[in-house]
Scaffold this motif. Structure first.
Motif, mmCIF file in Angstrom:
data_model
loop_
_atom_site.group_PDB
_atom_site.id
_atom_site.type_symbol
_atom_site.label_atom_id
_atom_site.label_comp_id
_atom_site.label_asym_id
_atom_site.label_seq_id
_atom_site.Cartn_x
_atom_site.Cartn_y
_atom_site.Cartn_z
ATOM 1 N N LEU A 1 -6.219 -2.102 4.150
ATOM 2 C CA LEU A 1 -5.484 -1.322 3.167
ATOM 3 C C LEU A 1 -5.817 -1.734 1.739
ATOM 4 O O LEU A 1 -5.594 -0.959 0.806
ATOM 5 C CB LEU A 1 -3.987 -1.391 3.459
ATOM 6 N N LEU B 1 -6.622 1.512 -0.630
ATOM 7 C CA LEU B 1 -5.806 1.825 -1.804
ATOM 8 C C LEU B 1 -6.655 2.296 -2.970
ATOM 9 O O LEU B 1 -7.722 1.779 -3.233
ATOM 10 C CB LEU B 1 -5.016 0.585 -2.225
ATOM 11 N N TYR C 1 0.832 -1.205 0.000
ATOM 12 C CA TYR C 1 0.000 0.000 0.000
ATOM 13 C C TYR C 1 0.869 1.258 0.000
ATOM 14 O O TYR C 1 0.684 2.166 -0.820
ATOM 15 C CB TYR C 1 -0.917 -0.009 1.229
#
Length: 717
Positions: free
Chosen positions: A712, A716, A654
């Motif tokens: 994440l 993202l 990420y």
């Protein structure tokens, strides 16, 4: 072009990694809502033993912060038909199976027991917010649905429908047996007894620090809405509905019961009142739960192309199942790393919390706020009896039991990387709750200041990972180990004792030891601190403290200049930790993914970012078949299955992808993100989201159903 540092705090981190093309019907999914996301995660399985493997092979479902969870039987597991697998209950800090299926419904008609598997395979489905079973029997249909209606109780509804043309009379009952642990004292802990409305399991006091923790007040209880009679024989019970059901042709009847798990008498008393209300008005509880999950699903799939939505919903389900409500020393609800791994089941970690909150804020900002508070509840204060020198520090991890209660997992030997202001700002960005900013700002400043007071050995403005003054940090090796833990990258090559890493004392003006630092200044730590200064500046600005905002922005610029000058190596085109005494860049320890953090934080210059981009996109460096290995493939220390010495962690992926995007390399980021998702075993199918993956093969490694990976993926862009 690199965005200016003062723009950092306003960055939109996006809504979903989820790029690629798994065919799906956008219109159908939108129309169906949660119903369109059946079995995004395989939640089928029946336990064989009370003690799960260290990594539990059965994926489970929980909700609302409950400390128990369930699964579905697999097609063909006829001995478990009519019940939900489990529950898996958490003995304060550790997961155990109570039963193969504690509440199995039985139907009897025309003088004989009905075989739920006789009419073919049932439909056993996991949906967002619900587990469902449907059995088509001769002239009857049985539907079972399990939802969590509170932080302590699952609500189960059974619908028995007459599909024939004549009236039917059906007797209904339930049965179940305990799965006892094999060894004492755990083996004798559960005790089964009948109640006026069902059956209950009590638990004796057991204080096995590394396996099983109970206080003797815990209770699992099944409470039926309708009058029942229960008999207990040894470790088994039988409950019968007081009156049979009479079903008109094409008619149906519904039965409802609650399955509650509580730790204390006070919890049990409060939950008993809540259960009475649930059973009086189950439709309201079901409607509220379904509406909440519709909101969740809509939030995580909004603006996400159709082919990416199932992964988004799997990430959502992973996070919600890992949600634990307040209990023991955990004063606010938060999210554990994984209910599926013994050592991650019952606690909250600092940097896990910060990353998880960023993902959770996209669908439930109030839960994100709660989990941030859960860590700050235990922020060290100046009046601390044991460690006043650590005022402002956030402990590494918190559990149900602190050391005073015999907890062995609670850890104040170190903290974790400073990402709290990022988490607070991202949560605010989703909620618009200025009161939350006002509440958190002084605590964030105290935490930020702590780093420079106890982790800047030579007072040059570049900090080091380190360890606290703690009884467990009683040797040089213990202090080095705690400092490596503080980085979050426990066994990364850059922290190897064999390569010269050790810890040095940090003293205050009076000469007292206030902590320990590694003999190296870490590039990721200082990049995180530069980013935190930017977020703190944004918070101060939002709260009207322009002087503080200007001061923090100036500090960020100074730190940015130091990172660019001292931690970037022009010869190799990459960022490294530096030796504390000489300032030498530690290039001989190989390149690690920490060298990409300056791009995420926005502290690299344009030419520096271009050079790092070259490393991140090189197949012999970090663009491995599954990209973003934590140690470069070219490093002599690269080991694709050794925790932080090579495996791909999705948090570092990420940071790397967002860093590339920040500096304008969006095409590279899209290609690598697509490959990341496509090469991770099970990620696009119904397999669990993993803690990490082999960078050469994409094979799953370590814990299943890992929270920060899920969070994440949602965060993202």
């Amino acid at each position: 072009m690199r965005r200016p540092l003062n723009a950092l705090a306003g960055l939109t981190l996006g809504s979903a990694l989820l790029v690629g093309a798994v065919p799906a019907s956008s219109a159908a999914e939108r129309k169906a809502g949660p119903e369109g996301y059946a079995d995004v995660l395989d939640m089928h399985g029946v336990p064989a033993n009370a003690l799960p493997a260290e990594v539990n092979e059965v994926n489970v479902f929980s909700d609302r912060g409950a400390w128990h969870a369930y699964a579905l039987p697999r097609p063909g597991d006829k001995d478990a038909y009519g019940g939900f697998s489990g529950p898996l209950y958490i003995a304060q800090e550790y997961p155990w199976w109570l039963s193969k299926a504690f509440s199995r419904i039985r139907l009897r008609a025309d003088g004989r027991d009905l075989d739920l598997g006789a009419a073919g395979a049932p439909r056993l489905t996991a949906l967002p917010g619900m587990l469902r079973q449907v059995y088509d029997l001769p002239g009857l249909r049985l539907t079972l649905e399990l939802r969590f209606a509170s932080g302590h109780s699952a609500l189960v509804r059974a619908s028995v429908a007459n599909t024939g043309t004549g009236p039917r009379t059906v007797e209904v009952g339930w049965s179940g047996s305990l799965l006892r642990p094999d060894d004492e004292p755990m083996k004798s802990a559960p005790s089964l007894h009948a109640t006026a409305r069902g059956v209950a399991v009590g638990f004796a006091r057991v204080r096995e620090q590394w396996d099983y923790l109970t206080d003797g007040t815990e209770r699992f209880e099944v409470t039926h809405a309708d009058p029942v009679r229960t008999t207990v024989t040894g470790d088994s019970y039988r409950t019968d509905l007081a009156r049979p059901l009479t079903l008109a042709p094409r008619g149906s009847s519904e039965l409802t019961w609650a399955e509650s798990y509580t730790f204390t008498a006070a919890e049990r008393q409060r939950e008993a009142a809540a259960v009475r209300d649930l059973l009086r008005r189950p439709g309201k509880a079901i409607g509220d739960t379904d509406a909440r999950w519709r909101r969740y699903v809509e939030a995580v799939t909004a603006d996400v192309p159709a082919g990416r939505r199932r992964l988004a919903v799997k990430a959502l389900e992973t996070l919600v199942t890992n949600w634990r409500g307040p209990a023991g020393r955990l004063d606010h609800g938060g999210i554990t790393p994984s209910i599926s791994y013994k050592w991650f089941t019952g606690g909250f970690w600092a940097w896990d919390t910060w990353k998880q909150a960023v993902g959770v804020a996209g669908f439930d900002p109030a839960l994100a706020q709660s989990q941030i508070r859960s860590m700050f509840d235990h922020q060290i204060t100046a009046d601390s009896r044991d460690r006043p020198q650590d005022a402002g520090m956030i402990p590494d991890c918190l559990f149900y039991n602190d050391p005073a209660r015999g907890g062995g997992n609670w850890n104040e030997r170190n903290t974790k990387p400073p990402l709290a202001a990022w988490a607070v700002w991202e949560t605010y960005r989703r909620s618009g709750d200025v009161r939350f900013l006002r509440e958190m700002y002084p605590k964030l400043v105290a935490y930020h200041d702590w780093w420079y007071r106890t982790r800047d050995h030579d007072h040059d403005g570049l900090a080091e990972y380190g360890a606290t003054v703690d009884p467990a940090n009683d040797t040089p090796e213990a202090r080095r180990q705690a400092a490596a833990w503080e980085s979050g990258m426990d066994n990364a090559p850059r922290f190897d004792a064999a390569l010269g890493t050790t810890a040095v004392e940090n003293r205050d003006a009076a000469g007292r030891v206030v902590g320990y630092s590694l003999n190296q200044e870490s590039v990721d730590l200082n990049s995180y601190l530069a980013a935190e200064k930017g977020y703190l500046a944004a918070i101060a600005q939002r709260l009207g403290d322009r002087a503080a905002s200007r001061r923090l922005t100036a500090q960020a610029r100074t730190l940015t200049a130091a990172i660019r000058t001292r931690m970037y190596d022009p010869a190799t085109g990459y960022f490294y930790d530096t030796d504390l005494a000489s300032g030498r860049r530690l290039t001989d320890r190989g390149r690690g993914i920490e060298g990409a953090i300056p791009l995420w934080a926005g502290v690299a210059s344009g030419p520096q970012a271009a050079a790092v981009r070259g490393r991140l996109t090189d197949p012999e460096e970090f663009a491995t078949p599954m990209p973003f290995a934590t140690v470069s493939k070219s490093s002599p220390y690269f080991a694709p299955e050794k925790y932080w010495r090579g495996p791909v962690w999705l948090d570092q992926a990420y940071f790397s992808l967002e860093g590339l995007r920040r500096y304008g390399y969006r095409a590279d980021a899209s290609v690598l993100a697509d490959r990341l998702r496509g090469s991770a075993s099970g990620l696009l199918g119904d397999g669990p989201i993993m803690e990490n993956y082999n960078p050469l093969t994409g094979a799953p490694l370590n814990s299943t159903n890992f929270s920060w990976s899920a969070a994440l993926l949602l965060a993202l862009d």
